[in-house]
Write an enzyme that holds these catalytic residues in place. Structure first.
Site, PDB file in Angstrom:
ATOM      1  N   ARG A 280       0.855  -1.203   0.000  1.00 25.49           N
ATOM      2  CA  ARG A 280       0.000   0.000   0.000  1.00 25.49           C
ATOM      3  C   ARG A 280       0.883   1.242   0.000  1.00 25.49           C
ATOM      4  O   ARG A 280       0.627   2.210  -0.716  1.00 25.49           O
ATOM      5  CB  ARG A 280      -0.947  -0.012   1.219  1.00 25.49           C
ATOM      6  CG  ARG A 280      -2.003  -1.098   1.150  1.00 25.49           C
ATOM      7  CD  ARG A 280      -3.096  -0.906   2.187  1.00 25.49           C
ATOM      8  NE  ARG A 280      -2.708  -1.237   3.537  1.00 25.49           N
ATOM      9  CZ  ARG A 280      -2.883  -2.431   4.117  1.00 25.49           C
ATOM     10  NH1 ARG A 280      -3.463  -3.415   3.439  1.00 25.49           N
ATOM     11  NH2 ARG A 280      -2.516  -2.635   5.373  1.00 25.49           N
TER      12      ARG A 280
ATOM     13  N   LYS B  74     -11.020  15.173   5.760  1.00 27.07           N
ATOM     14  CA  LYS B  74     -12.178  14.815   4.934  1.00 27.07           C
ATOM     15  C   LYS B  74     -13.179  13.970   5.722  1.00 27.07           C
ATOM     16  O   LYS B  74     -12.786  13.144   6.545  1.00 27.07           O
ATOM     17  CB  LYS B  74     -11.730  14.012   3.712  1.00 27.07           C
ATOM     18  CG  LYS B  74     -12.868  13.724   2.743  1.00 27.07           C
ATOM     19  CD  LYS B  74     -12.478  12.744   1.670  1.00 27.07           C
ATOM     20  CE  LYS B  74     -13.012  11.372   2.008  1.00 27.07           C
ATOM     21  NZ  LYS B  74     -12.832  10.402   0.915  1.00 27.07           N
TER      22      LYS B  74
ATOM     23  N   LYS C  47     -16.907  19.115  -1.391  1.00 30.08           N
ATOM     24  CA  LYS C  47     -16.571  18.024  -2.324  1.00 30.08           C
ATOM     25  C   LYS C  47     -17.856  17.294  -2.710  1.00 30.08           C
ATOM     26  O   LYS C  47     -18.251  16.304  -2.086  1.00 30.08           O
ATOM     27  CB  LYS C  47     -15.574  17.065  -1.661  1.00 30.08           C
ATOM     28  CG  LYS C  47     -15.243  15.836  -2.474  1.00 30.08           C
ATOM     29  CD  LYS C  47     -13.985  15.138  -1.978  1.00 30.08           C
ATOM     30  CE  LYS C  47     -13.772  13.830  -2.707  1.00 30.08           C
ATOM     31  NZ  LYS C  47     -12.430  13.283  -2.515  1.00 30.08           N
TER      32      LYS C  47
HETATM   33  P1  13P Z   1     -13.576   8.877  -6.034  1.00 34.98           P
HETATM   34  O1  13P Z   1     -13.033  10.034  -6.845  1.00 34.98           O
HETATM   35  O2  13P Z   1     -13.011   7.544  -6.442  1.00 34.98           O
HETATM   36  O3  13P Z   1     -15.065   8.909  -5.933  1.00 34.98           O
HETATM   37  O4  13P Z   1     -13.017   9.066  -4.560  1.00 34.98           O
HETATM   38  C1  13P Z   1     -13.115  10.307  -3.980  1.00 34.98           C
HETATM   39  C2  13P Z   1     -13.264  10.176  -2.538  1.00 34.98           C
HETATM   40  O5  13P Z   1     -12.507  10.741  -1.783  1.00 34.98           O
HETATM   41  C3  13P Z   1     -14.387   9.368  -2.011  1.00 34.98           C
HETATM   42  O6  13P Z   1     -14.568   9.627  -0.654  1.00 34.98           O
END
Ligand code: 13P
Length: 336
Positions: free
Chosen positions: A44, A134, A217
């Protein structure tokens, strides 16, 4: 300008975007299984460090979202991972939610957890170098969903999370993701996403969130994956701009879209048109997981020691997304 606003702008300015590399160990194991690479901490790290030391980190990537395991790991060069990311001028970030769990009271829906002990965890992440975070709320669309309960409870959690993160001097990325799954039309996606985002900002007002110090987002406005009515990228851009103009207060500095299961090209083309027609003051960029990493992961899996080759593939994607963040992407450039 507040300190939080400065961090948000450092991440989003100069047409940069965000690399979402915060897959939990469970999700990362699924990704690695799909390309037949054993999922262990070493592999990873190897894949992620390959991306985090690529050339495009300098000009394309303003922030990287990490997972708990990665933020505590060290790179080959003995730098910690946050130090490696900062050395390219990008800002290290961290996913702090603990995942979406069954929502009591509406058990076909999900509520994101992670508020217990969050203040203390944030202080640790700040010391490790994180300057943004996030949290992802997730909503599905069907005749009955998302329910008021799901919309209200996830908005409340996103607001409590944001308040704690700002208190700790970091910028919260607020990710209310309305999923693509289903046979709904793009118009329904517009209606439901608008309701979800509107409720989030109502809660942010109540919780005294500094809107100039957050990054939204959201999902783009798309028809469901099983919808038989396909809409054009032009239409995606038009509906997405309509949703954001009507529901996001102008104090928010920027919007960084998730890719959410779109192909790399779809996510790039749609972002490109959103920027071409962007008549708002919001910076509109990307915070992609799959749409930045998919090709690179596939390439890497053929020879996990081919660092240069993998970085080339990643650099191309990051460059394409950064062109799209300016409305300057084209199919011709993509094919080069
Ligand atoms: P994706 O762009 O693959 O949707 O992932 C973004 C993300 O941070 C999901 O929580």
């Amino acid at each position: 300008m507040s300190e939080l606003n400065k961090i948000a702008l450092k991440i989003l300015s100069n047409n940069k975007g965000i690399l979402a590399a915060d897959e939990s160990n469970g999700t990362m194991t699924k990704r690695l299984d799909s390309v037949n690479v054993p999922s262990n901490p070493e592999n990873r790290l190897l894949f992620r460090e390959t991306l985090f030391s690529a050339e495009s980190m300098k000009n394309c990537i303003g922030g990287v979202i990490l997972y708990d395991e990665t933020i505590k790991q060290s790179s080959n060069s003995k730098k910690t991972i946050p130090e490696l990311i900062s050395s390219f001028g990008a800002v290290p970030g961290i996913k702090v939610d603990t995942g979406a769990k069954v929502l009591a009271g509406s058990t076909e829906e999900k509520i994101t957890e992670g508020l217990d002990g969050l203040r203390e965890r944030l202080q640790i992440y700040y010391k490790l170098g994180a300057r943004f975070t996030k949290w992802r709320g997730v909503y599905n669309i069907s005749d009955k969903y998302p329910s008021k309960l799901s919309i209200n409870s996830n908005a409340h959690a996103l607001a409590r999370y944001s308040a704690l993160v700002q208190e700790c001097g970091m910028v919260p990325i607020v990710e209310p993701e309305v999923l693509m799954d289903g046979n709904h039309s793009a118009e329904i996606c517009l209606e439901k996403t608008s309701e979800v985002i509107k409720k989030c900002f109502e809660e942010f007002m109540i919780h005294n969130i500094d809107l100039s110090g957050i990054i939204l987002k959201p999902n783009m406005i798309l028809g469901g994956t099983n919808s038989n009515k396909k809409i054009s990228s032009e239409e995606v851009a038009r509906l997405t701009l309509k949703c954001l103009k009507e529901n996001v207060p102008s104090d928010v500095p920027g919007i960084a879209f998730l890719s959410g299961g779109q192909t790399e090209i779809e996510a790039t083309e749609n972002l490109n048109l959103i920027n071409k027609y962007n008549d708002t003051n919001f910076i509109m960029t990307y915070s992609y997981g799959r749409a930045l990493q998919q090709s690179a992961l596939k390439f890497w899996s053929r020879d996990i020691n081919n660092i240069d080759g993998t970085q080339k593939v990643f650099n191309h994607r990051a460059n394409m997304c950064t062109l799209a963040a300016q409305g300057k992407w084209s199919v011709e450039l993509e094919a080069k």
